[in-house]
Design a protein around this motif. Structure first.
Motif, PDB file in Angstrom:
ATOM      1  N   ILE A 233       0.873  -1.179   0.000  1.00  0.00           N
ATOM      2  CA  ILE A 233       0.000   0.000   0.000  1.00  0.00           C
ATOM      3  C   ILE A 233       0.908   1.226   0.000  1.00  0.00           C
ATOM      4  CG2 ILE A 233      -1.767   1.268   1.267  1.00  0.00           C
ATOM      5  CD1 ILE A 233      -2.657  -1.402   2.450  1.00  0.00           C
ATOM      6  N   ARG A 234       0.794   2.007  -1.046  1.00  0.00           N
ATOM      7  CA  ARG A 234       1.645   3.189  -1.171  1.00  0.00           C
ATOM      8  C   ARG A 234       1.006   4.360  -0.428  1.00  0.00           C
ATOM      9  NH1 ARG A 234       2.784   6.763  -6.636  1.00  0.00           N
ATOM     10  NH2 ARG A 234       4.078   8.358  -5.621  1.00  0.00           N
ATOM     11  N   ILE A 235       1.802   4.987   0.437  1.00  0.00           N
ATOM     12  CA  ILE A 235       1.347   6.170   1.174  1.00  0.00           C
ATOM     13  C   ILE A 235       2.288   7.326   0.854  1.00  0.00           C
ATOM     14  CG2 ILE A 235       0.191   4.919   3.035  1.00  0.00           C
ATOM     15  CD1 ILE A 235       2.695   5.113   4.680  1.00  0.00           C
ATOM     16  N   ARG A 236       1.702   8.495   0.559  1.00  0.00           N
ATOM     17  CA  ARG A 236       2.536   9.645   0.198  1.00  0.00           C
ATOM     18  C   ARG A 236       3.138  10.306   1.435  1.00  0.00           C
ATOM     19  NH1 ARG A 236      -0.489   6.860  -3.413  1.00  0.00           N
ATOM     20  NH2 ARG A 236      -0.113   7.589  -5.539  1.00  0.00           N
ATOM     21  N   LYS A 237       2.300  10.584   2.399  1.00  0.00           N
ATOM     22  CA  LYS A 237       2.739  11.160   3.660  1.00  0.00           C
ATOM     23  C   LYS A 237       1.990  10.463   4.789  1.00  0.00           C
ATOM     24  CE  LYS A 237       3.805  15.787   1.870  1.00  0.00           C
ATOM     25  NZ  LYS A 237       3.524  17.239   2.007  1.00  0.00           N
ATOM     26  N   ALA A 238       2.677  10.242   5.894  1.00  0.00           N
ATOM     27  CA  ALA A 238       2.033   9.513   6.987  1.00  0.00           C
ATOM     28  C   ALA A 238       2.719   9.834   8.297  1.00  0.00           C
ATOM     29  CB  ALA A 238       2.070   8.021   6.718  1.00  0.00           C
ATOM     30  N   LYS A 239       1.956   9.642   9.350  1.00  0.00           N
ATOM     31  CA  LYS A 239       2.466   9.704  10.717  1.00  0.00           C
ATOM     32  C   LYS A 239       2.488   8.279  11.249  1.00  0.00           C
ATOM     33  CE  LYS A 239       1.516  11.617  15.320  1.00  0.00           C
ATOM     34  NZ  LYS A 239       0.598  12.445  16.137  1.00  0.00           N
ATOM     35  N   PHE A 240       3.633   7.864  11.731  1.00  0.00           N
ATOM     36  CA  PHE A 240       3.853   6.489  12.147  1.00  0.00           C
ATOM     37  C   PHE A 240       4.186   6.451  13.630  1.00  0.00           C
ATOM     38  CE2 PHE A 240       7.290   3.033  12.235  1.00  0.00           C
ATOM     39  CZ  PHE A 240       6.381   2.062  12.616  1.00  0.00           C
TER      40      PHE A 240
END
Length: 919
Positions: A233-240
């Motif tokens: 699953i490609r995510i452009r921007k994320a908080k992990f």
């Protein structure tokens, strides 16, 4: 003060020796010159014109000795005045394989080849590490070998969080980091029963603090291939947030690096370690019978550390719906179990039409087992499977397909307690249930109380050896009290089901002894006393006006007693036929155990009454419906005979290293029994009963059979009369019944090299088909629950060791085959027919390491038709699994298609379609 302030530069001055006889004048002159010089330097410091050399010694911030470091350290103690407090809270340990270089000019330390740094809970390993001891920062990267390949990728660990990047920049003071091409792994999420893990990739990762990371151009996947995942699953921007969640913006699914239209404007991925509550995604579809549907919408709730509960619902636009609740609990070394409750409201057609009907079916399953170590003297267990007789046959769930062939539901709940003090007493309280789904008849005991006292030998020492007829005299006490109920589906769980309940108790005291006669014969003598209690009795009279027998039920305590005597004698005979040790069959051994028994019981007419009917006096007993039978009317005087046989062969072992011959059973058991009634005025000889069984083909085939042979003839109405069949023009014995059961199991390992036999796995108590009373094999088909993670776990473990790329896989294709044959013959009244006659078979074959096909079917020779037939296709797509189950014809014709991610973390990322059962 730093180290430079301590290293004072100096120079060497050569002095010329002066001669003078006035030494006191020279001393006076030097004193005056010194005073003048001090006064002149009071306002200004004049440096000497001497060139200072730079000090090559520096006191580092990391006081741990450096391996392979040849630089000498300054022996001058640090100045303790005006010292600036250090920002580091602990010592830093560092080392490298090739060298550690300290550069004062760059104010950095260089570590090369297998470099390592340790600081508090932070661990960093890489091919090269550069440490800035002024900024308290480290830079880590890879090394390139002679072929241009990168090696020694950095490994960063802080606490329990691990990251494998291409390069990293980390500050010890702020705990912030900038990571390029990071790779980390998060363990399985809520409710997972497997060892799945979520892999998180990102081109650029910014570590804000110990628990928050920001990702840019990231990937999420559970694929085992970390280099080239088959999906992500490609995510452009994320908080992990490690071990908790990933909150991302626009995200979409990629399969084999190809984008798919499956996308979300924002996404939330839970990464909770352990169990947490959450929604279970449903399946959407349509069906011509039920309309559009939403199946298996659920919610999972953990309850503490030992239990959980799952709620599922299926809803259809025609008004049908189904509700399922499942709870699983387990406490190590104590107990484990589960509770399943299922209810379905099935609507057919529409209101106002002639074929409109509503079926409400339910099923309750409870399983509980207690660890024997938790309480040696008491035990509680439960195995419950009860509900509507039509539940499995009319269910809308595919997993219930194999149970449509099950004709009986049974349950048992019991608690037992042992009092070990002499004489020990065992007590148990149980409730049982037996339900025939064809006739809807339900038999229950609510409850049954049993108690027994251990055998007491009054004429022998408790720990001594018992010899002779006197010392072997023993007795014990048994109690059996129960309440039985007979009802059906309509009256189940209603008050009227208790109207015809039978309540009673039986007390029995058996007395026996045994001894040897002529060394070879074992003789047993015994007697039995019984006292039977009843809470309901009967009274009968004849109504001449209506010409019927009137039966009245009398409530109240009543009892009767009876006793009997018995004796038996038996021996064991051995016969061996030797053919020679040089023969393939060296010997055949036959063991016979004949036994002759005699039983006597007097008549108990005192418990019988009479009523006057149209034909005169008719005897009856008020204990006709007693829980434990009625007192016998007439004397009983029986002689019975039985003969048990075993037959085995002694053959030469194929293994040339074996020192002894191999024993092969020919007949594991072959039993014959009959009897003679001295008190009967006719038909004194009992039918001959024969049964036996054996295992052949290296225990791969099991054969069991039985038959009944009657010596008496029957008339045209099928009734026996006192004439031997041979005297009536027939054979010596007339076959009245027979049955045979054959089961055969074989697989690809049968013809391979013999290996040490592994212990068979115990049946899984949580297996849905087995706990529902169905077969443990798949001769009736498989009922997969694709929303349950447990069905994948064992299969994945088996494939882990397979070489899926092995080009010679075709030479050792795994397969298995199972066969079951059953025939029941009845001829009690010359009907000469098979009451049941069927052949069932099933098998699976792995065409390749990831392709598996299988099926199950059978043929009913009595009804001339195929039994439940199912074809199965399975494809292991590494991270995905694909399954297709198809029942091509018959009453339960249907198909089911499923493709989804195997990992429990993303198990809701699936697509499934199905047809509903043909009504």
């Amino acid at each position: 003060m730093n180290s430079k302030s301590r290293a004072k530069p100096f120079t060497k001055i050569g002095y010329i020796a002066l001669q003078s006889n006035k030494h006191y004048l020279l001393f006076f002159f030097l004193l005056v010159a010194s005073l003048v010089s001090l006064h002149a330097q009071e306002d200004k410091i004049i440096t000497l014109p001497i060139k200072a050399e730079a000090d090559s010694i520096i006191a580092p911030l990391f006081p741990i000795p450096v391996e392979r470091d040849s630089i000498e350290r300054d022996s001058i103690l640090q100045d303790s005045l005006n010292k600036k407090p250090a920002l580091l809270l602990d010592k830093i340990t560092y080392k490298a394989k090739d060298y550690v270089k300290l550069s004062q000019k760059d104010q950095k330390i260089y570590l090369y080849n297998e470099a390592e740094i340790y600081y508090q809970d932070t661990e960093l390993k890489a091919g090269v590490i550069i440490m800035d001891y002024i900024k308290n920062e480290v830079y880590a990267g890879r090394l390139k070998d002679s072929l241009g390949n990168y090696t020694q990728t950095p490994f960063f660990k802080q606490g329990t969080n691990e990251v494998v990047p291409d390069s990293i920049r980390f500050n010890f003071d702020t705990q912030k980091a900038l990571i390029w091409n990071s790779r980390t792994e998060q363990q399985a999420a809520a409710g997972s029963l497997g060892s799945d893990a979520m892999k998180v990739y990102a081109n650029i990762t910014k570590k804000e603090n110990d628990s928050v990371y920001f990702l840019s151009e990231g990937k999420l996947t559970t694929s085992a291939d970390t280099i080239n995942p088959d999906y992500y699953i490609r995510i452009r921007k994320a908080k992990f947030v490690p071990k908790k969640k990933v909150i991302a913006g626009f995200s979409n699914l990629y399969i084999a690096d190809v984008p798919t239209p499956i996308a979300l404007p924002f996404a939330y991925f839970p990464l909770t370690v352990g169990r947490s509550a959450g929604i279970m995604m449903p399946t959407f579809g349509s069906d011509p019978n039920t309309g559009y549907f939403l199946q298996d919408l659920g919610y999972y709730v953990p309850i503490g550390e030992v239990a959980d509960i799952t709620f599922n619902g299926s809803f259809y636009t025609n008004g049908s719906y189904g509700i399922r609740t499942q709870s699983v609990y387990a406490k190590r070394y104590k107990y484990r179990g589960n509770v399943n409750i299922r209810y379905e409201n099935q609507v057919t057609s529409q209101k106002g039409f002639d074929d409109y009907r509503v079926n409400r079916n339910y099923n309750i399953q409870i399983s509980h087992s207690q660890d024997t170590k938790s309480s040696p003297n008491s035990r509680f267990s439960a195995s419950v499977n009860l509900g509507s007789s039509r539940y499995y046959r009319e269910s809308l769930q595919q997993q219930n397909l194999p149970n449509t062939q099950n004709n009986n539901l049974s349950s048992s709940i019991s608690y037992s307690k042992t009092f070990p003090a002499y004489p020990s007493v065992n007590m148990s309280l149980s409730a049982t249930h037996s339900q025939n789904t064809n006739t809807d008849v339900i038999n229950m005991t609510l409850p049954t109380l049993q108690a027994s006292m251990e055998r007491i030998f009054p004429f022998a020492k408790r720990d001594g050896i018992k010899k002779g007829i006197i010392q072997n005299i023993n007795f014990q006490y048994n109690l059996n009290a129960r309440n039985t109920i007979v009802t059906d589906d309509e009256g189940f769980f209603k008050s009227e089901m208790f109207d015809n309940a039978k309540v009673g108790a039986q007390h029995s005291i058996p007395i026996s002894t045994n001894f040897k006669v002529a060394k070879f014969f074992s003789v047993s003598l015994g007697g039995r006393y019984e006292d039977v209690w009843a809470l309901k009795t009967l009274d009968k009279s004849y109504d001449f006006e209506n010409e019927v027998v009137v039966t009245d039920t009398i409530s109240g305590f009543d009892r009767f007693n009876k006793y009997s005597l018995s004796a038996s004698i038996g021996t064991t005979l051995y016969g061996t036929f030797n053919f020679g040790e040089d023969k393939k069959i060296q010997a055949i051994r036959h063991v016979m155990r004949p036994s002759l028994s005699y039983g006597y019981a007097p008549s108990f007419e005192q418990f019988y009454d009479e009523y006057i009917g149209p034909d005169g006096a008719v005897q009856f007993t008020r204990f006709e419906n007693s829980q434990f039978g009625r007192p016998s009317l007439g004397q009983s005087n029986n002689l019975s005979f039985s003969l048990a046989n075993t037959l085995e062969a002694k053959v030469t072992d194929k293994d040339s290293t074996a020192t002894e011959a191999k024993k092969v059973p020919i007949l594991s058991n072959f039993n014959i029994s009959t009897g003679y009634n001295f008190e009967s005025d006719s038909l004194r000889l009992n039918p001959l009963s024969v049964n036996g069984g054996t295992n052949i083909l290296d225990n791969k085939m099991s054969i069991n059979f039985s038959a009944g042979l009657d010596p008496y003839a029957i008339d045209n109405t099928g009734k026996r009369f006192n004439t031997f069949n041979i005297d009536n023009g027939g054979s010596l014995l007339r076959l009245t019944r027979a049955n045979v059961n054959v089961s055969y199991s074989i697989d690809s390992k049968t013809f391979g090299k013999k290996e040490d036999e592994e212990e068979e796995d115990e049946p899984d108590p949580f297996d849905y088909v087995a706990s529902s009373g169905g077969r443990t094999d798949d001769l009736f088909g498989k009922g997969d629950d694709f929303n349950d993670d447990r069905y994948r776990e064992d299969e994945d473990d088996k494939r882990d060791g397979d070489d899926v790329d092995n080009p010679i896989f075709g030479t050792k294709i795994p397969w298995n085959f199972r066969l079951a044959y059953s025939a029941n013959y009845a001829n009690t009244a010359r009907q000469n027919e098979f009451s049941s006659h069927s052949l069932m078979f099933s098998g699976d074959i792995e065409l390749s390491p990831r392709w598996k096909v299988g099926g199950s079917s059978g043929y009913d020779f009595k009804n001339n038709g195929f039994t439940l037939t199912q074809l199965r296709f399975e494809r292991d797509l590494k991270s995905f699994t694909l399954r297709f189950n198809w029942t091509p014809f018959g009453q339960y014709k249907r198909w089911y298609f499923f493709i989804g991610i195997k990992s429990s973390i993303l198990k809701d990322l699936k697509w499934e379609n199905r047809s509903q059962r043909v009504r």
